[in-house]
Design a protein around this motif. Structure first.
Motif, PDB file in Angstrom:
ATOM      1  N   GLY A  29       0.807  -1.216   0.000  1.00 34.08           N
ATOM      2  CA  GLY A  29       0.000   0.000   0.000  1.00 34.08           C
ATOM      3  C   GLY A  29       0.836   1.260   0.000  1.00 34.08           C
ATOM      4  N   ASN A  40      -0.143   2.793  -3.336  1.00 30.39           N
ATOM      5  CA  ASN A  40      -1.134   3.840  -3.071  1.00 30.39           C
ATOM      6  C   ASN A  40      -0.515   5.188  -2.721  1.00 30.39           C
ATOM      7  N   LEU A  41       0.465   5.178  -1.834  1.00 30.07           N
ATOM      8  CA  LEU A  41       1.009   6.452  -1.363  1.00 30.07           C
ATOM      9  C   LEU A  41       2.108   6.995  -2.273  1.00 30.07           C
ATOM     10  N   LYS A  53       0.673   6.626  -6.145  1.00 29.25           N
ATOM     11  CA  LYS A  53      -0.641   7.309  -6.228  1.00 29.25           C
ATOM     12  C   LYS A  53      -1.663   6.539  -7.076  1.00 29.25           C
ATOM     13  N   LYS A  60      -4.138   4.581  -5.872  1.00 30.88           N
ATOM     14  CA  LYS A  60      -5.445   4.559  -5.191  1.00 30.88           C
ATOM     15  C   LYS A  60      -6.159   3.213  -5.356  1.00 30.88           C
ATOM     16  N   TRP A  82      -6.642   0.966  -2.839  1.00 36.58           N
ATOM     17  CA  TRP A  82      -7.548   0.880  -1.705  1.00 36.58           C
ATOM     18  C   TRP A  82      -7.261   2.017  -0.743  1.00 36.58           C
ATOM     19  N   ASP A  83      -8.234   2.263   0.119  1.00 34.62           N
ATOM     20  CA  ASP A  83      -8.119   3.339   1.098  1.00 34.62           C
ATOM     21  C   ASP A  83      -8.944   2.972   2.322  1.00 34.62           C
ATOM     22  N   TYR A  84      -8.274   2.644   3.408  1.00 30.46           N
ATOM     23  CA  TYR A  84      -8.938   2.279   4.656  1.00 30.46           C
ATOM     24  C   TYR A  84      -8.992   3.461   5.621  1.00 30.46           C
ATOM     25  N   SER A  85      -8.825   4.667   5.128  1.00 32.12           N
ATOM     26  CA  SER A  85      -8.742   5.826   6.019  1.00 32.12           C
ATOM     27  C   SER A  85     -10.033   6.066   6.805  1.00 32.12           C
ATOM     28  N   ASN A 143      -6.963   2.739  11.566  1.00 30.31           N
ATOM     29  CA  ASN A 143      -6.170   2.489  10.362  1.00 30.31           C
ATOM     30  C   ASN A 143      -4.803   3.154  10.501  1.00 30.31           C
ATOM     31  N   GLY A 164      -4.190   4.784   6.184  1.00 29.31           N
ATOM     32  CA  GLY A 164      -5.228   4.345   5.255  1.00 29.31           C
ATOM     33  C   GLY A 164      -4.882   3.060   4.522  1.00 29.31           C
ATOM     34  N   GLN A 165      -3.785   2.408   4.912  1.00 27.74           N
ATOM     35  CA  GLN A 165      -3.320   1.219   4.190  1.00 27.74           C
ATOM     36  C   GLN A 165      -3.684  -0.093   4.869  1.00 27.74           C
TER      37      GLN A 165
END
Length: 142
Positions: free
Chosen positions: A89, A93-94, A97, A99, A101-104, A109, A112-113
């Motif tokens: 993630g 994701n970070l 970029k 995106k 998944w996003d668990y924010s 969390n 958000g990962q």
């Protein structure tokens, strides 16, 4: 060479280990993608790589932990998958970029990962995946 023993590994042994690792990686990658598709309806190629890593790690956990209780192994499996998801993630994701998944919005969390809810779910899955992967590994490594 007192006290030092060198094991000579044949090319056949190396090829067998590469084949086993590769097939385990393929099974894990496909399996992880299928779980994601069933759970949320889509997946991302990065999850194939995460799944391959996790399935090989599950086999190692199962192979080297014969004397441990299943729930202890499930906890180890859950933490291992969560660590792989966190690293994946952070990269996908970070950093990139994408995106995926996003668990924010999930409680507790981390960036958000990852979150405890999915760690628990991975623990439940680990109860079955660890012995299953160890059996597959044993058959493939013959």
């Amino acid at each position: 060479m007192s006290g030092i023993f060198l094991r000579i590994i044949s090319l056949g042994d190396i090829m067998r280990k590469i084949k086993c690792f590769s097939l385990m990686f393929l099974i894990g990658g496909i399996g992880y993608n299928l779980i994601e598709i069933l759970w949320r309806g889509y997946t991302h190629v990065s999850m194939f790589f995460a799944g391959g890593i996790c399935f090989n790690a599950f086999a190692a956990i199962g192979k080297n932990s014969k004397n441990h209780k299943p729930f202890f192994l499930a906890a180890i499996g859950a933490l291992m998958v969560t660590a792989v998801e966190f690293i994946t993630g952070c990269i996908v994701n970070l950093w990139l970029k994408k995106k995926v998944w996003d668990y924010s919005k999930m409680p507790l969390n981390i960036l958000g990962q990852i979150c405890p809810v999915f760690t628990l779910l991975w623990g439940l899955l680990s109860l079955f995946a660890i012995p299953f992967s160890a059996k597959i590994h044993k058959r493939l490594s013959k």
